[in-house]
Design an enzyme around this catalytic site. Sequence first.
Site, PDB file in Angstrom:
ATOM      1  N   ASP A  92      30.365 -13.205  33.685  1.00 20.88           N
ATOM      2  CA  ASP A  92      29.272 -13.514  34.610  1.00 20.88           C
ATOM      3  C   ASP A  92      29.501 -14.856  35.310  1.00 20.88           C
ATOM      4  O   ASP A  92      29.353 -14.971  36.525  1.00 20.88           O
ATOM      5  CB  ASP A  92      27.930 -13.559  33.858  1.00 20.88           C
ATOM      6  CG  ASP A  92      27.636 -12.251  33.152  1.00 20.88           C
ATOM      7  OD1 ASP A  92      28.372 -11.275  33.367  1.00 20.88           O
ATOM      8  OD2 ASP A  92      26.669 -12.217  32.361  1.00 20.88           O
ATOM      9  N   HIS A 124      31.564  -5.056  28.299  1.00 17.41           N
ATOM     10  CA  HIS A 124      31.735  -5.536  26.914  1.00 17.41           C
ATOM     11  C   HIS A 124      33.220  -5.645  26.549  1.00 17.41           C
ATOM     12  O   HIS A 124      33.595  -5.498  25.391  1.00 17.41           O
ATOM     13  CB  HIS A 124      30.976  -4.652  25.914  1.00 17.41           C
ATOM     14  CG  HIS A 124      29.489  -4.864  25.979  1.00 17.41           C
ATOM     15  ND1 HIS A 124      28.852  -5.881  25.328  1.00 17.41           N
ATOM     16  CD2 HIS A 124      28.535  -4.203  26.660  1.00 17.41           C
ATOM     17  CE1 HIS A 124      27.545  -5.835  25.591  1.00 17.41           C
ATOM     18  NE2 HIS A 124      27.331  -4.829  26.407  1.00 17.41           N
ATOM     19  N   GLU A 182      25.255 -21.294  28.143  1.00 17.93           N
ATOM     20  CA  GLU A 182      24.608 -20.038  27.720  1.00 17.93           C
ATOM     21  C   GLU A 182      24.714 -19.892  26.195  1.00 17.93           C
ATOM     22  O   GLU A 182      23.761 -19.508  25.523  1.00 17.93           O
ATOM     23  CB  GLU A 182      25.300 -18.872  28.446  1.00 17.93           C
ATOM     24  CG  GLU A 182      24.729 -17.512  28.148  1.00 17.93           C
ATOM     25  CD  GLU A 182      23.525 -17.145  29.014  1.00 17.93           C
ATOM     26  OE1 GLU A 182      23.412 -17.691  30.128  1.00 17.93           O
ATOM     27  OE2 GLU A 182      22.710 -16.326  28.559  1.00 17.93           O
ATOM     28  N   GLY A 211      20.207  -7.385  34.571  1.00 18.55           N
ATOM     29  CA  GLY A 211      21.637  -7.240  34.284  1.00 18.55           C
ATOM     30  C   GLY A 211      22.496  -7.707  35.449  1.00 18.55           C
ATOM     31  O   GLY A 211      23.640  -7.297  35.608  1.00 18.55           O
ATOM     32  N   TYR A 242      23.422  -8.182  21.329  1.00 22.88           N
ATOM     33  CA  TYR A 242      24.671  -8.573  21.997  1.00 22.88           C
ATOM     34  C   TYR A 242      25.553  -9.341  21.013  1.00 22.88           C
ATOM     35  O   TYR A 242      26.731  -9.033  20.829  1.00 22.88           O
ATOM     36  CB  TYR A 242      24.352  -9.462  23.216  1.00 22.88           C
ATOM     37  CG  TYR A 242      25.573  -9.828  24.023  1.00 22.88           C
ATOM     38  CD1 TYR A 242      25.950  -9.085  25.129  1.00 22.88           C
ATOM     39  CD2 TYR A 242      26.375 -10.918  23.672  1.00 22.88           C
ATOM     40  CE1 TYR A 242      27.076  -9.413  25.869  1.00 22.88           C
ATOM     41  CE2 TYR A 242      27.498 -11.255  24.393  1.00 22.88           C
ATOM     42  CZ  TYR A 242      27.845 -10.504  25.496  1.00 22.88           C
ATOM     43  OH  TYR A 242      28.974 -10.827  26.216  1.00 22.88           O
ATOM     44  N   SER A 298      21.272 -13.359  36.246  1.00 20.50           N
ATOM     45  CA  SER A 298      20.429 -14.408  36.825  1.00 20.50           C
ATOM     46  C   SER A 298      20.675 -15.737  36.114  1.00 20.50           C
ATOM     47  O   SER A 298      20.630 -16.793  36.743  1.00 20.50           O
ATOM     48  CB  SER A 298      18.956 -14.015  36.729  1.00 20.50           C
ATOM     49  OG  SER A 298      18.603 -13.741  35.397  1.00 20.50           O
ATOM     50  N   SER A 299      20.971 -15.699  34.823  1.00 17.11           N
ATOM     51  CA  SER A 299      21.174 -16.976  34.126  1.00 17.11           C
ATOM     52  C   SER A 299      22.505 -17.614  34.513  1.00 17.11           C
ATOM     53  O   SER A 299      22.580 -18.824  34.736  1.00 17.11           O
ATOM     54  CB  SER A 299      21.049 -16.812  32.611  1.00 17.11           C
ATOM     55  OG  SER A 299      21.945 -15.853  32.138  1.00 17.11           O
TER      56      SER A 299
HETATM   57  C1  GLA Z   1      26.662  -9.836  29.664  1.00 13.74           C
HETATM   58  C2  GLA Z   1      27.579 -11.000  29.284  1.00 13.74           C
HETATM   59  C3  GLA Z   1      28.993 -10.784  29.802  1.00 13.74           C
HETATM   60  C4  GLA Z   1      29.528  -9.399  29.419  1.00 13.74           C
HETATM   61  C5  GLA Z   1      28.498  -8.321  29.755  1.00 13.74           C
HETATM   62  C6  GLA Z   1      28.920  -6.969  29.241  1.00 13.74           C
HETATM   63  O1  GLA Z   1      26.472  -9.785  31.048  1.00 13.74           O
HETATM   64  O2  GLA Z   1      27.084 -12.217  29.787  1.00 13.74           O
HETATM   65  O3  GLA Z   1      29.836 -11.785  29.316  1.00 13.74           O
HETATM   66  O4  GLA Z   1      29.915  -9.359  28.087  1.00 13.74           O
HETATM   67  O5  GLA Z   1      27.224  -8.606  29.227  1.00 13.74           O
HETATM   68  O6  GLA Z   1      30.077  -6.552  29.871  1.00 13.74           O
END
Ligand code: GLA
Length: 370
Positions: free
Chosen positions: A155, A18, A143, A107, A205, A110-111
């Site tokens: 990601d 985060h 996204e 976590g 989020y 996958s997307s």
């Molecule tokens: C998700 C988001 C990322 C990041 C993480 C937390 O995976 O897609 O951008 O913020 O949460 O670190």
Amino acid sequence: MQSIIVKAPGRINLIGEHTDYNNGFVLPAAIQMAATATITKRADDQIHLEAIDLNETFIIDSLASLSISEKQWANYMIGVIVQFVKKQKFPTGFNISLSSNVPIGAGLSSSAAIECAIAFGLNELFAFNIDKMDLTFMAQKAEHDFAGVQCGIMDQFASMFGKKDQVVLLDCATMEFQYFPLELTGYQIVLFDTGVKHALASSEYNTRRSDCEMGVKLIQTKHPQVQSLRDANLQMLHDTVSELTHNNIYRCCKYVIEEIERTQAATANLKSNDLKSFGQKMFLTHEGLSKLYDVSCPELDLLVDLVKDNENVIGARMMGGGFGGCTINIVKATHRETIIQQVENRYQINTGKPLIHYLVSIQNGAECVA
Ligand code: GLA
């Protein structure tokens, strides 16, 4: 017809959670689980999407009629195609057949793997010559606009830029990055998957993200030079954000300010092979995510508790956005199987749910397969 096969991986993140949308640092790596897309040019203007794993298809009549679909899996693809349409003209339509072995909701991004496979593949097949950093941002925008998650860049960056056997330290303020080999002499990474994905994950989020932005606004009242939590320190936070009246914002900002600092220190630990100090910081990150940032859940907390006092696990924490998914653990290689067995048993007893684990190997980011 001209055709291409590409794949783009999921990711792990060693530390720096985060922090990406707060201009901080992250330390991800791409893994062996990936989305694979076969993309073929068509003679007409249609787009045919296929999710092989779901045995579903979705047909779009023309490049002029792209919009959000009721099929969530299709949105990850359409979202990316829309980004291309804003920049380029597709000479023809195309077929995309996609399959992925990145577990959904674990976590592991996958997307992002799907978005990056599509972005990378379309760019290659149509020779658009868009550079990889721009493709990364296009995948992120998909996204935001088509999945409704205001995610940071980690990601998609990891899926696009990952490198075999290397982790990558990314400065999300400048997008400068540095690869270095992950040498865990005698230790290995094990992921434990809670198997839960709470429905609130996306909305929570987005709330955390806006709490951080509110925090920056409050800090700016006395420190106008602060543009993001990257520029802030705890003193500035104490000066401007009341723990009483803005408790959520205070706790979120405190966690992020500490995590940005911790990620830099942890990276230095990893580079100097001080795994013990690195592992301790992973536990601290978990505590912050759980108690301050409030994105953990009972299952994730349990998994960390189960290994916390095990001398053969030097670090563990929840990974990714939170509210379910995996913990990442650094475990002594010689004790791996015993630890997995113990944690699986205890998890089953405590939650009534089976626990899945994954061993990861670090692989290249998006690439052509054929
Ligand atoms: C998700 C988001 C990322 C990041 C993480 C937390 O995976 O897609 O951008 O913020 O949460 O670190």
